[in-house]
Design a protein around this motif. Sequence first.
Motif, PDB file in Angstrom:
ATOM      1  N   UNK A   1      42.232  19.666  88.333  1.00  0.00           N
ATOM      2  CA  UNK A   1      41.897  20.662  89.358  1.00  0.00           C
ATOM      3  C   UNK A   1      40.738  20.205  90.228  1.00  0.00           C
ATOM      4  N   UNK A   2      39.803  19.462  89.648  1.00  0.00           N
ATOM      5  CA  UNK A   2      38.672  18.947  90.417  1.00  0.00           C
ATOM      6  C   UNK A   2      38.999  17.614  91.095  1.00  0.00           C
TER       7      UNK A   2
ATOM      8  N   UNK B   1      35.033  26.923  96.492  1.00  0.00           N
ATOM      9  CA  UNK B   1      33.580  26.889  96.308  1.00  0.00           C
ATOM     10  C   UNK B   1      33.209  25.975  95.147  1.00  0.00           C
ATOM     11  N   UNK B   2      33.975  26.048  94.069  1.00  0.00           N
ATOM     12  CA  UNK B   2      33.703  25.185  92.912  1.00  0.00           C
ATOM     13  C   UNK B   2      33.904  23.720  93.281  1.00  0.00           C
TER      14      UNK B   2
ATOM     15  N   UNK C   1      29.729  10.462  86.453  1.00  0.00           N
ATOM     16  CA  UNK C   1      31.111  10.792  86.825  1.00  0.00           C
ATOM     17  C   UNK C   1      32.066  10.472  85.679  1.00  0.00           C
ATOM     18  N   UNK C   2      31.866   9.334  85.042  1.00  0.00           N
ATOM     19  CA  UNK C   2      32.736   8.924  83.945  1.00  0.00           C
ATOM     20  C   UNK C   2      32.625   9.898  82.772  1.00  0.00           C
ATOM     21  N   UNK C   3      31.403  10.230  82.377  1.00  0.00           N
ATOM     22  CA  UNK C   3      31.208  11.155  81.264  1.00  0.00           C
ATOM     23  C   UNK C   3      31.742  12.538  81.600  1.00  0.00           C
ATOM     24  N   UNK C   4      31.541  12.963  82.837  1.00  0.00           N
ATOM     25  CA  UNK C   4      32.031  14.279  83.249  1.00  0.00           C
ATOM     26  C   UNK C   4      33.542  14.351  83.140  1.00  0.00           C
ATOM     27  N   UNK C   5      34.228  13.354  83.657  1.00  0.00           N
ATOM     28  CA  UNK C   5      35.690  13.342  83.581  1.00  0.00           C
ATOM     29  C   UNK C   5      36.162  13.300  82.134  1.00  0.00           C
ATOM     30  N   UNK C   6      35.490  12.515  81.298  1.00  0.00           N
ATOM     31  CA  UNK C   6      35.919  12.374  79.906  1.00  0.00           C
ATOM     32  C   UNK C   6      35.740  13.657  79.120  1.00  0.00           C
TER      33      UNK C   6
ATOM     34  N   UNK D   1      28.379  21.986  84.062  1.00  0.00           N
ATOM     35  CA  UNK D   1      28.273  22.663  85.361  1.00  0.00           C
ATOM     36  C   UNK D   1      29.655  22.901  85.953  1.00  0.00           C
ATOM     37  N   UNK D   2      30.550  21.908  85.872  1.00  0.00           N
ATOM     38  CA  UNK D   2      31.887  22.096  86.430  1.00  0.00           C
ATOM     39  C   UNK D   2      32.675  23.151  85.662  1.00  0.00           C
TER      40      UNK D   2
END
Length: 275
Positions: free
Chosen positions: A217-218, A176-177, A203-208, A27-28
């Motif tokens: 950037x996020x 917006x993102x 959150x951990x999996x997303x960052x990895x 999604x990000x």
Amino acid sequence: MPHDDERDAFRRHGAEGVLLLGGGAAILLQLADPRVARGVARHSGFRDRPLDRLLGTLDYVYAVGFGDEEVAAAAVRAVNARHAPVHGPAAEGRPAYSAFDPDAQRWVASTLLAVALKLHERLWGPLDVATADAIVRGYEPLGLRLQAGTAGWPASRAEFDAWWSERLSGLEVGPEARSVARTLLSGASALPFGTAVLLPLVRLATAALLPPELRRAYGLQWTPRVERVAGAWFAGIAVVWPLLPRIIRHAPMHASLRRVRRRSRYAEHEPRGRR
């Protein structure tokens, strides 16, 4: 690899519910395309119903990848109906957007593929060339069944990796993102009871799974300690997941297919004037 073997290779990969760990990263990545970010921020109701987009995406992916023609067609109709109002002109330096934009649809499909490949290999090591190529081709119908057509979809893992690297260089994480990302990862929205306990792992999996430049950037934290914790989580999942019964590992797929079939039957029997 014969056609049936290709389809089997894709389905063995795609049926595994563990791939949902990559949903946040996908999604990000999608939101890093300003066209997608504008459409999601203005039309999706993401902040009030944070799981709706994920469930809608899952239902479509599983229906097209695993359902029969009736189920796939029902999912396509549902997505097209949701997409119909999602469009707007360029304004204040921001691009025009449309959910029927073929290139934007290819981008969304490509994020699902890229994250799935990365997660699969993070857990169980590199895929062989034939299997990776089959998976790449297996994701093509996600755009093809909508408006994207066949043009522009890579035919192999090597082609996809080259195309992906080029697209990453042109991404832009705008306000917006970042706003939608905060909603997704903070738990501030109304989540179903009990699901908030999974947010630290999400959150951990997303960052990895995000490329380093997008992670920065996020504003996602990534230190040596966080990296070690993520590595330990992935190592544990890699050991435990194959030991689970298939009915558990494939449960999200079967749940999605049931939802699509149920909605399709309801639509068929609903009085025409109420649709």
